[in-house]
Design an enzyme around this catalytic site. Structure first.
Site, PDB file in Angstrom:
ATOM      1  N   GLU B  52      14.429   0.990   6.087  1.00 27.59           N
ATOM      2  CA  GLU B  52      13.785   1.159   7.389  1.00 27.59           C
ATOM      3  C   GLU B  52      14.203   0.043   8.351  1.00 27.59           C
ATOM      4  OE1 GLU B  52      12.455   1.022   4.427  1.00 27.59           O
ATOM      5  OE2 GLU B  52      10.846   2.473   4.128  1.00 27.59           O
ATOM      6  N   ASP B 140      14.113  -5.960  -5.302  1.00 30.58           N
ATOM      7  CA  ASP B 140      14.012  -5.429  -3.944  1.00 30.58           C
ATOM      8  C   ASP B 140      12.581  -5.411  -3.410  1.00 30.58           C
ATOM      9  OD1 ASP B 140      15.666  -4.396  -1.786  1.00 30.58           O
ATOM     10  OD2 ASP B 140      14.462  -2.598  -1.966  1.00 30.58           O
TER      11      ASP B 140
END
Lengths: 143, 143
Positions: B52, B140
């Site tokens: 994003e 992550d």
């Protein structure tokens, strides 16, 4: 003054000299700076390049953030606070929050210790920028 | 399927083909894609380059986000949800949240409409990646 905050202020001043928004940040791990950066919206045309995001990007893939402290000249917004929450940064030290309230409650709700140094140097630098370039500032915080 | 989600999935597959984490995102404004991106942690060594964030970076300085919809193949984490909250994105549509709960409550508390499509294609792609590369996945999300 805290030498790490001094480095964050140097980053902010670099950004200002580049024609950018004067917010700087450093990431400290085990007493050493492992990343530093400043807002790059203007310089790179990147709306996500808030100071703290640039700093965390520049730090690279350091593994765990649990022993890190994130310094910023200004209270982090939700984007940058979200990074601190997601990556498990435990302590955030800011120069000021008078020019921008930011998201300290959100960070604290997630167990982050947030320290606001209330520094005149930071307030003055940011305050002057907001007066001089309000359109750039409001763009940066999505207003 | 929603053509915008299809584009987000294409982004995720591009990331996978590059050896990266298969999460993709597109930003839609007035019925058109104005930004697209995928997770770049591996490709650029950038821990902030979630799908994003890459997408919003690639969209550039678009001005107001109030008429935008952010698509992602996976429910946004606090970093990416924080971006949506800060920049006033009003609607977030995700492929799935089975492999990662993310921060839907936080977005909804801030008035964002969050739609979870629960797509098998997204669940399968992400599920397989987590089984194959758990260390990369947990890095992550800061775990």
């Amino acid at each position: 003054m805290d030498k790490f905050m001094q480095s964050a202020i140097e980053e902010a001043r670099k950004g200002l000299a580049e024609g950018g928004i004067p917010i700087g940040s450093v990431l400290v791990k085990d007493g050493e700076i492992v990343g530093r950066g400043h807002n790059m919206r203007v310089q790179e045309g990147d709306p996500m390049a808030h100071a703290e995001i640039s700093c965390l990007k520049n730090a690279g893939r350091i593994g765990s953030y649990k022993d890190t402290v994130l310094y910023s000249t200004l209270m982090p917004c939700y984007l940058c606070a979200g990074a601190a929450v997601q990556f498990g940064i435990r302590k955030v030290i800011v120069g000021e929050s008078e020019n921008f309230h930011g998201a300290p409650e959100f960070m604290r709700e997630h167990g982050i210790e947030v320290l606001d140094l209330g520094l005149e140097e930071c307030k003055e630098m940011m305050g002057r920028f907001i007066r001089d370039r309000p359109e750039l500032w409001y763009e940066d915080i999505g207003k």
